[in-house]
Design a protein around this motif. Structure first.
Motif, mmCIF file in Angstrom:
data_model
loop_
_atom_site.group_PDB
_atom_site.id
_atom_site.type_symbol
_atom_site.label_atom_id
_atom_site.label_comp_id
_atom_site.label_asym_id
_atom_site.label_seq_id
_atom_site.Cartn_x
_atom_site.Cartn_y
_atom_site.Cartn_z
ATOM 1 N N GLY A 212 49.408 31.114 20.171
ATOM 2 C CA GLY A 212 48.146 31.821 20.317
ATOM 3 C C GLY A 212 47.054 31.050 21.036
ATOM 4 N N ARG A 213 47.258 29.774 21.315
ATOM 5 C CA ARG A 213 46.214 29.001 21.977
ATOM 6 C C ARG A 213 46.079 29.422 23.436
ATOM 7 N N LEU A 214 44.856 29.707 23.850
ATOM 8 C CA LEU A 214 44.574 30.118 25.225
ATOM 9 C C LEU A 214 44.317 28.890 26.093
ATOM 10 N N ASP A 215 45.082 28.773 27.156
ATOM 11 C CA ASP A 215 44.945 27.664 28.107
ATOM 12 C C ASP A 215 44.326 28.234 29.380
ATOM 13 N N PHE A 216 43.043 27.937 29.603
ATOM 14 C CA PHE A 216 42.324 28.563 30.705
ATOM 15 C C PHE A 216 42.704 28.012 32.075
ATOM 16 N N THR A 217 43.614 27.061 32.122
ATOM 17 C CA THR A 217 44.150 26.656 33.422
ATOM 18 C C THR A 217 45.191 27.647 33.928
ATOM 19 N N LYS A 218 45.617 28.559 33.064
ATOM 20 C CA LYS A 218 46.586 29.587 33.458
ATOM 21 C C LYS A 218 45.856 30.771 34.090
ATOM 22 N N PRO A 219 46.577 31.637 34.814
ATOM 23 C CA PRO A 219 45.939 32.820 35.416
ATOM 24 C C PRO A 219 45.362 33.755 34.359
ATOM 25 N N ALA A 220 44.271 34.420 34.700
ATOM 26 C CA ALA A 220 43.636 35.352 33.769
ATOM 27 C C ALA A 220 44.583 36.478 33.354
ATOM 28 N N ALA A 221 45.418 36.943 34.276
ATOM 29 C CA ALA A 221 46.345 38.023 33.951
ATOM 30 C C ALA A 221 47.312 37.604 32.853
ATOM 31 N N GLU A 222 47.738 36.354 32.893
ATOM 32 C CA GLU A 222 48.656 35.853 31.859
ATOM 33 C C GLU A 222 47.956 35.740 30.508
ATOM 34 N N LEU A 223 46.713 35.266 30.510
ATOM 35 C CA LEU A 223 45.965 35.159 29.258
ATOM 36 C C LEU A 223 45.652 36.535 28.675
ATOM 37 N N ASP A 224 45.382 37.487 29.548
ATOM 38 C CA ASP A 224 45.155 38.862 29.094
ATOM 39 C C ASP A 224 46.380 39.397 28.364
ATOM 40 N N ARG A 225 47.567 39.170 28.919
ATOM 41 C CA ARG A 225 48.797 39.612 28.249
ATOM 42 C C ARG A 225 48.966 38.905 26.907
ATOM 43 N N GLN A 226 48.582 37.642 26.878
ATOM 44 C CA GLN A 226 48.690 36.869 25.639
ATOM 45 C C GLN A 226 47.826 37.487 24.534
ATOM 46 N N VAL A 227 46.586 37.840 24.888
ATOM 47 C CA VAL A 227 45.696 38.448 23.890
ATOM 48 C C VAL A 227 46.245 39.802 23.447
ATOM 49 N N ARG A 228 46.692 40.614 24.388
ATOM 50 C CA ARG A 228 47.200 41.945 24.033
ATOM 51 C C ARG A 228 48.484 41.875 23.219
ATOM 52 N N ALA A 229 49.306 40.855 23.472
ATOM 53 C CA ALA A 229 50.591 40.746 22.785
ATOM 54 C C ALA A 229 50.475 40.125 21.396
ATOM 55 N N LEU A 230 49.570 39.172 21.235
ATOM 56 C CA LEU A 230 49.557 38.363 20.019
ATOM 57 C C LEU A 230 48.448 38.726 19.041
ATOM 58 N N THR A 231 47.732 39.811 19.298
ATOM 59 C CA THR A 231 46.746 40.335 18.357
ATOM 60 C C THR A 231 47.366 41.530 17.632
ATOM 61 N N ILE A 250 37.726 29.262 17.967
ATOM 62 C CA ILE A 250 37.171 30.600 18.166
ATOM 63 C C ILE A 250 38.322 31.595 18.389
ATOM 64 N N LYS A 251 38.402 32.606 17.536
ATOM 65 C CA LYS A 251 39.416 33.643 17.712
ATOM 66 C C LYS A 251 38.995 34.605 18.822
ATOM 67 N N VAL A 252 39.954 35.041 19.620
ATOM 68 C CA VAL A 252 39.715 36.052 20.651
ATOM 69 C C VAL A 252 40.477 37.302 20.251
ATOM 70 N N LEU A 253 39.740 38.363 19.930
ATOM 71 C CA LEU A 253 40.347 39.591 19.434
ATOM 72 C C LEU A 253 40.584 40.615 20.531
ATOM 73 N N ALA A 254 39.809 40.528 21.617
ATOM 74 C CA ALA A 254 39.987 41.439 22.757
ATOM 75 C C ALA A 254 39.442 40.761 23.996
ATOM 76 N N ALA A 255 40.103 41.009 25.128
ATOM 77 C CA ALA A 255 39.678 40.393 26.389
ATOM 78 C C ALA A 255 40.138 41.273 27.540
ATOM 79 N N GLU A 256 39.613 40.973 28.738
ATOM 80 C CA GLU A 256 40.048 41.706 29.922
ATOM 81 C C GLU A 256 39.907 40.812 31.147
ATOM 82 N N PRO A 257 40.849 40.881 32.078
ATOM 83 C CA PRO A 257 40.748 40.081 33.299
ATOM 84 C C PRO A 257 39.723 40.692 34.244
#
Length: 313
Positions: A212-231, A250-257
């Motif tokens: 669940g840890r978000l790594d902001f060095t990755k593309p935003a599209a990949e992090l968006d999928r991570q949030v949608r998949a793991l919430t 900090i928990k991220v409950l919803a996000a968008e690229p």
């Protein structure tokens, strides 16, 4: 339709609509098998699984063995004199004597288009991988992990903003409808089996909290999928620095690229948009420890960061 005598084997919320569909179709559910009650909540009181609770409400006997590998449990299952067993997200391995006991075998409802995403977490893995579609496969069970012959399938598109919860509910409803058709055809001898191809096999490993840890060095599209998949589970999060150098999760409950650029982890605006390795991610809903969920702007009003500063560690 032909009324079949069956056992239903399932545990989580995903399985409940299937049980309801079998009862509504008029089949005789002789027994329900589910995982044993487990402590939950602040009081650690034992809590029934969703399937167990629903079966009790329907007046169906429930068994909760910790294993089906012993002779006693296998004998009890065999003595039910079943036509078929329906299995969906049960959580126990069915040994060969159990698989062989029902007259027509054991059917599994699997939440993927086999042979893709065999295993424990097919819904989340499909979203994480950016798959364009998922679906339900009705499978004749055998000893291998989701390796049995395929009987029926139905596909569902994974839309760009679809969450794991939305896909979960869609696949659950599809599985409930599809198993009723499968049983009708099975009873009529009109349900041919197709051996799974060896090409295209992937495995949906069990989810781990650290994913669940978000790594902001990755593309935003990949992090968006991570949030949608793991919430909602295991949830996604990042670490932010407080004044004085303390770190807060900090928990991220919803996000968008969104469009944007900058050094990864940098705050780009007052709406909590964070620069990524490619593009940017707007953190729509976040939650600090011990506090309720808030939108990005509300979060920043109580957090010591300015636009242009690095917010994610």
């Amino acid at each position: 339709m032909t009324r079949l005598r069956l056992a239903f084997m399932g545990t989580p919320d995903f399985s409940v609509p299937v049980l309801d569909a079998l009862v509504a179709a008029g089949h005789e559910v002789a027994c329900v098998y589910s995982q044993p009650p487990r402590p939950a909540g602040r009081g650690h009181k034992e809590q029934l699984t969703p399937v167990h609770a629903r079966a009790q409400a329907l007046g169906i006997p429930v068994r909760t063995p910790k294993s089906l590998r012993n002779a006693e449990a296998q004998g009890e299952f065999r003595d039910l004199n079943l036509d078929v067993a329906v299995v969906v997200a049960y959580g126990l391995v069915l040994p060969q004597p159990v698989l062989d006991a029902p007259r027509l075998g054991c059917l599994n409802i699997h939440a993927s288009l086999l042979p893709r995403w065999r295993g424990a977490a097919p819904i989340q893995r499909a979203i994480l991988a950016g798959d364009a579609e998922s679906g339900v496969t009705i499978m004749q069970m055998e000893a291998g992990l989701d390796t049995g012959p395929m009987l029926l399938e139905e596909r569902i598109a994974i839309t760009p903003r679809m969450t794991a919860s939305q896909l979960h509910d869609g696949l659950s409803a599809t599985g409930a409808r599809l198993i009723v058709t499968a049983l009708d055809r099975l009873a009529a001898g009109d349900l041919p089996a197709t051996v799974q191809p060896e090409d295209g096999v992937t495995y949906a490993a069990k989810l781990a909290k650290e994913e669940g840890r978000l790594d902001f060095t990755k593309p935003a599209a990949e992090l968006d999928r991570q949030v949608r998949a793991l919430t909602p589970w295991p949830g996604t999060w990042f670490e932010a620095a407080l004044e004085g150098g303390a770190i807060e999760k900090i928990k991220v409950l919803a996000a968008e690229p969104v469009a944007g650029s900058g050094a990864p982890g940098t705050l780009l605006d007052t709406g909590l948009t964070v620069a990524c390795g490619e593009g940017a991610l707007r953190l729509v809903t976040v939650q600090r420890p011990g506090k309720g969920p808030v939108d990005g702007a509300a979060f920043l009003r109580g957090f010591p960061h300015q636009v242009g500063q690095r917010i994610a560690q």
